[in-house]
Every structure is written in structure tokens, then in C-alpha cells.
Design an enzyme around this catalytic site. Structure first.
Site, PDB file in Angstrom:
ATOM      1  N   GLU A   1       3.783 -49.260   6.872  1.00 62.49           N
ATOM      2  CA  GLU A   1       4.972 -48.521   7.291  1.00 62.49           C
ATOM      3  C   GLU A   1       6.137 -48.800   6.329  1.00 62.49           C
ATOM      4  OE1 GLU A   1       6.952 -49.140  11.216  1.00 62.49           O
ATOM      5  OE2 GLU A   1       6.206 -47.169  11.728  1.00 62.49           O
TER       6      GLU A   1
ATOM      7  N   HIS B   1     -21.176 -59.319  10.276  1.00 63.16           N
ATOM      8  CA  HIS B   1     -22.295 -58.628  10.934  1.00 63.16           C
ATOM      9  C   HIS B   1     -22.006 -57.137  11.085  1.00 63.16           C
ATOM     10  CE1 HIS B   1     -24.145 -62.466  11.812  1.00 63.16           C
ATOM     11  NE2 HIS B   1     -22.924 -62.893  12.065  1.00 63.16           N
TER      12      HIS B   1
ATOM     13  N   LYS C   1       6.238 -37.149  15.001  1.00 64.11           N
ATOM     14  CA  LYS C   1       6.809 -37.103  16.357  1.00 64.11           C
ATOM     15  C   LYS C   1       7.343 -35.714  16.659  1.00 64.11           C
ATOM     16  CE  LYS C   1       8.558 -41.874  16.551  1.00 64.11           C
ATOM     17  NZ  LYS C   1       9.758 -42.690  16.373  1.00 64.11           N
TER      18      LYS C   1
HETATM   19  O1  LIG Z   1      11.031 -50.267  19.217  1.00 69.23           O
HETATM   20  P1  LIG Z   1      11.027 -48.783  19.279  1.00 69.23           P
HETATM   21  O2  LIG Z   1      12.374 -48.200  18.981  1.00 69.23           O
HETATM   22  O3  LIG Z   1      10.485 -48.300  20.589  1.00 69.23           O
HETATM   23  O4  LIG Z   1      10.084 -48.241  18.139  1.00 69.23           O
HETATM   24  C1  LIG Z   1       8.725 -48.584  18.114  1.00 69.23           C
HETATM   25  C2  LIG Z   1       8.087 -48.320  16.770  1.00 69.23           C
HETATM   26  O5  LIG Z   1       8.227 -46.961  16.415  1.00 69.23           O
HETATM   27  C3  LIG Z   1       8.544 -46.848  15.021  1.00 69.23           C
HETATM   28  O6  LIG Z   1       9.887 -46.538  14.932  1.00 69.23           O
HETATM   29  C4  LIG Z   1       7.830 -45.779  14.288  1.00 69.23           C
HETATM   30  O7  LIG Z   1       6.904 -45.082  15.033  1.00 69.23           O
HETATM   31  C5  LIG Z   1       8.249 -48.235  14.470  1.00 69.23           C
HETATM   32  O8  LIG Z   1       8.897 -48.470  13.282  1.00 69.23           O
HETATM   33  C6  LIG Z   1       8.683 -49.090  15.609  1.00 69.23           C
HETATM   34  O9  LIG Z   1       8.217 -50.394  15.494  1.00 69.23           O
END
Ligand SMILES: O=P(O)(O)OC[C@H]1O[C@](O)(CO)[C@@H](O)[C@@H]1O
Length: 499
Positions: free
Chosen positions: A322, A353, A471
Site C-alpha cells: 500500500e 508442504h 471504493k
Molecule cells: O482505519 P480506517 O480509516 O477505517 O481505514 C482502514 C484502512 O483503509 C485504508 O484507508 C485503505 O483501504 C487503509 O489505508 C487503512 O488502514
């Protein structure tokens, strides 16, 4: 020339943690030259910025301060008075009572990504350190997946009256997390109604919020006394040292959490001052850069040889991929050179294994980090069990060293079936004995490795724009599934949406 006999030992140490980089097959001069060739002239300044919390994350308009969470901004700095420590003590002493007056026996950490992986990995790895200090038994569960599959397994085994939910979310708005919280709320309603209690009673007595956004926690109904905040400048994947680590402390104890932070802080200082050829994060970063850029290897397998490190590969996957899986530079210009490798892996003894066949004889080149613990304390068992466990530890050490050696030097038997090409560069991260300090130092070393490589590749290692687009598309798709959007997708997606 016999490669095996002509491979010198090359290693760096920090208090019980050793990096053996002999099987990178690189001379110290190559490392020094690579540093000259690839590190920017102001690297020392950038490193100091990271360590002092002033390094910049330009796209999110904030600084990068996770390193401070293990020193000046530690949640346990004032361990007698801090909210974090007070909450942990109350839970672990059995003095946190639920809405019906019963002590909390189960904690469910609801979070995803950095709000799940670090707490899960560390609570699991250091759980055995809890036994000598825990006064009141609390079982910890982790729920992250948006599909509800984990909740489906956890809810039937916990009691609504004695279960506390830690809602861990930096933004306090991640849909995955709140989908789980919403389901829990539905589960609570009838159970609490049966004992004359309401959802408000539940919110006030059975929930702790961990976030950088206190307003959202208040809006959700969590009382300020049960909110623990942390700085926006602590990135999600770097947040297990902050308030997000609450479930580590409730599982393993405050002292263990303090020791974890101390170990990471020790690594920060080592990174700052150790000379190049003794500097663990620098060596990990430079050998990794060399593997990516000069040998063209696009992946790194994380292979722990100790069951307590089971969640390390997934944790490092988020940390590295990431951060450095990007194709635009700091200034948002496209780049055309390879950046962060694919991080994958799994528990080594089981991998032997399963996927090791491909590593030994498959077509693709890989690099790997073996993680090994040499000795383990097992004082709570009888002498004969302790001896048997010591034999098991030796077995793991022998297997780890054997497979590492075969991957490095290969083997040419009589037939093609018995041919092992070898020549795969690997590191060995050997820990004398697993302690909270060595574990903290190990994780911090990986963080710094990622930072160094990000600097070389001119990346912003502290944002994650690629996740945002996914998203957004999921939101559009959900609207379509709910009949609230006319957007038309490709044939396959359309067919799947209809079925
Ligand atoms: O802690 P939050 O704001 O719920 O985000 C959870 C996760 O989602 C992200 O923003 C990306 O999907 C990560 O970087 C982060 O750790």
C-alpha cells in the site's frame, strides 16, 4: 569456484535481532556503491524528518508522525494517568462492567487494514506474555471483513452482556467496519431489550472508539470518556503503535505494550545512527532495491518459521504494497520504472508442504525473507514437555536453514527431477528469543525499509490513491444493485449483477 564455500557471512545486529544477508551474494562495496548511485544527496535530512515527525505526505497535506507514537507521543507515556492505560487497567482487572453490571469477558476489535492487521498480528504473536500479568481473563476476537463471515463465527460464542466492541478506524467512516458495527447493533437490540436495556446503554458501556476523528465518534454515540484519539499524521498501516494498538494492550498487558514500543524506538535510533553496513533497515532496503532493479525480481516472500508470526506476511503485505505499489511520483508525475515488489508469503514450515515446490523448482525468480526464532521459553510446561518443545524448535531451525540454503545454492542431482536451480537471494532475520522488544524492532525495521525504498523511487509512501478508486466503483455498483442508478457496466458485470 565453489559458491557455497566462497560465500562469506554478512550480518548486522540489534539487541537479539540479527539480519544475516550473506545469501544476497552482494559485496559490501556493491552496497556502498548502490547507496551512492541511488540515494538522494539529502537522504540523511529526509531520514531525520521521518524520525522527528516532520516528513511530508504532500497529497494528504500532512506530516508523517508514526515514529513519534513510540516515543514523545506514546499513548502510554504517562502510564499512570493516560486514558489508554486507564482503560486497559479497568478491563484487565475486571472492573469494567457492562450495562447489566457484569465484568467484560470478551473484546471484539472491529477494524480493517491497518486498524486490524497490526493489532491482530501483534496480539497473536505476543499473547504468551500476557499470562503472568493478566488478572482477569479476557478473550480477544478480530473482525474485519465486510461480508460478515467473521461476525457470523464470533457472535454465537460471545455474550452481549459481557462483550465490549473496540471500533478501530482512523477515519471512523470506513464502510467495511461500519457494516460490521451495524450488524452487531441489530444483534444487540433484542438481547438488550430482554434484560431491560437499550442501544444507548450498549453504546455507553460496551463500545470504545479509536480514531483520528473525535467528532465522528461522538456523532455515533460513543461517550468522550470511551474515545481514544490519535493524530491524522499517523498513517493507518503505521498505526499499531498508537491508540489503534488498544487490543494489543488489553490482550497482552500494558507492560508488554510499553516494551513493544521500546523495541521499535530502539530500531528508530539504530536506523538513525548505525553505520551503513551495520544498519538493518538500510541493508534490507538496499538489497531489496538491488533485487528489484538489477536482478529484475518482482516479488518478496515473507517466510516466518515460528507459528507466533503467522500474521506477519499479511501485515507486511499492506505495509509495503500500500506504500510503494505506485506509478506516480511525489509530485504526481507518471513514472516508468519498477517500484515496490509484490509481497506475499506464509508460514514456512507449512509452506514446505505446499508452495515451496515452486520456489525450489518453478520457473520464476523470487526473493525471500526467512524469519526465525532460535530459542523459546516454555516455563509453564513440565520439564519433559519443555525438552520436547526445544526439540521442535531445533527442527524448525534446521528446516529453515536447509530450505534457505537450497534456495541459495541449488542442487544438481542425477536427473532433471532432482535439479534445483537455486540462486535466489534471501535474508534471514534471526531472533534469539521472541520478546515484545525484538518484535517491535523487527516491525519497525520493515517500516524503515519501506521508507528508504519509497525515497529512492521518489514515491509518496504515505497515501493510497489506488484504494480510493476501487471504493468509488463499489459505491456505484451498490447503487445499481439497489436500483438507485441507471449506470450500465460491461456484459460480465451486468450478468453478475442480475444473477
Ligand atoms: O482505519 P480506517 O480509516 O477505517 O481505514 C482502514 C484502512 O483503509 C485504508 O484507508 C485503505 O483501504 C487503509 O489505508 C487503512 O488502514
Amino acid at each position: 569456484m565453489n559458491k557455497e564455500l566462497n560465500t562469506p557471512l554478512r550480518k548486522a545486529h540489534l539487541d537479539g535481532l540479527q539480519l544475516d544477508w550473506s545469501y544476497q551474494f552482494l559485496a559490501p562495496e556493491t552496497i556502498e556503491n548502490y547507496v551512492k548511485k541511488r540515494l538522494p544527496a539529502n537522504f540523511d535530512e529526509l531520514r531525520e524528518q521521518l524520525l522527528s515527525g516532520s516528513f511530508q505526505n504532500p497529497s494528504e497535506g500532512r506530516s508523517v508522525s508514526h515514529v513519534l507514537s513510540r516515543s514523545v507521543e506514546s499513548v502510554v507515556k504517562d502510564v499512570k494517568t493516560s486514558k489508554f492505560a486507564t482503560i486497559v487497567r479497568k478491563l484487565r482487572s475486571g472492573n469494567w462492567l457492562g450495562a447489566t453490571g457484569k465484568p467484560i469477558t470478551d473484546i471484539v476489535n472491529i477494524g480493517v487494514g491497518g486498524s486490524d492487521l497490526g493489532p491482530l498480528m501483534t496480539s497473536f504473536a505476543l499473547a504468551e506474555f500476557a499470562s503472568d500479568v493478566q488478572q482477569h481473563r479476557i478473550q480477544t476476537h478480530f473482525v474485519s471483513s465486510m461480508d460478515g463471515g467473521q461476525l457470523y463465527a464470533v457472535l454465537p460464542i460471545v455474550d452481549p452482556e459481557t462483550t465490549l466492541f473496540i471500533v478501530a478506524s482512523k477515519s471512523f467512516g470506513t464502510i467495511d467496519t461500519f457494516a460490521n458495527v451495524d450488524t452487531v447493533r441489530e444483534w444487540i437490540k433484542p438481547a438488550f431489550a430482554n434484560v431491560g436495556k437499550t442501544v444507548t446503554d450498549w453504546l455507553q458501556n460496551h463500545m470504545i472508539g479509536l480514531s483520528a476523528n473525535p467528532q465522528r465518534m461522538s456523532d455515533y454515540g460513543i461517550p468522550p470518556a470511551h474515545q481514544i484519539t490519535f493524530s491524522q499524521s499517523v498513517g493507518g498501516r503505521f498505526s499499531m503503535w498508537s491508540a489503534i494498538g488498544l487490543s494489543i494492550a488489553t490482550t497482552c498487558g500494558l507492560r508488554v505494550f510499553e516494551r513493544l514500543l521500546a523495541g521499535a524506538h530502539n530500531m528508530d535510533q539504530h536506523f538513525s545512527s548505525a553505520p551503513l553496513l551495520q544498519n538493518i533497515p538500510m541493508l534490507m532496503a538496499i538489497t531489496g532495491l538491488y533485487n528489484r532493479e538489477e536482478r529484475g525480481i518482482n516479488n518478496l516472500a515473507i517466510l516466518p518459521y515460528d507459528g507466533r508470526f503467522r500474521h506477519l506476511p499479511s501485515y507486511l503485505q499492506q505495509l509495503d504494497m500500500e506504500s510503494n505499489g505506485k506509478q506516480c511520483d511525489f509530485a504526481d508525475h507518471p513514472i516508468d520504472y519498477p517500484t515496490g515488489p509484490i509481497i506475499w508469503g506464509g508460514f514456512g514450515p507449512n509452506g514446505q508442504h505446499a508452495f515451496f515446490q515452486h520456489l525450489h523448482q518453478g520457473y520464476d525468480k523470487f526473493s525471500a525473507d526467512f524469519v526465525l526464532v532460535r530459542k523459546r521459553q516454555a516455563a509453564k510446561f513440565t520439564e519433559s514437555v519443555q525438552q520436547s518443545l526445544a526439540r521442535q524448535q531445533d527442527l524448525a531451525v534446521a528446516n529453515c536453514l536447509a530450505h534457505r540454503r537450497l534456495m541459495a545454492f541449488g542442487f544438481r542431482g542425477e536427473s532433471a527431477r532432482d535439479h534445483y536451480p537455486g540462486d535466489n537471494p534471501t535474508n534471514l532475520l534471526a531472533i534469539d528469543e521472541l520478546t515484545p522488544e525484538t518484535f517491535g524492532a523487527l516491525v519497525a525495521a520493515y517500516e524503515h525499509k519501506v521508507f528508504i525504498q519509497g525515497v529512492v523511487w521518489k514515491l509518496n509512501s504515505f497515501d493510497q490513491p489506488g484504494v480510493e478508486r476501487g471504493k468509488k466503483i463499489a459505491e456505484d455498483m451498490l447503487l445499481r444493485m439497489q436500483g438507485k442508478s441507471e449506470q450500465v457496466f460491461d456484459e460480465s458485470t451486468e450478468a453478475q449483477l442480475k444473477s
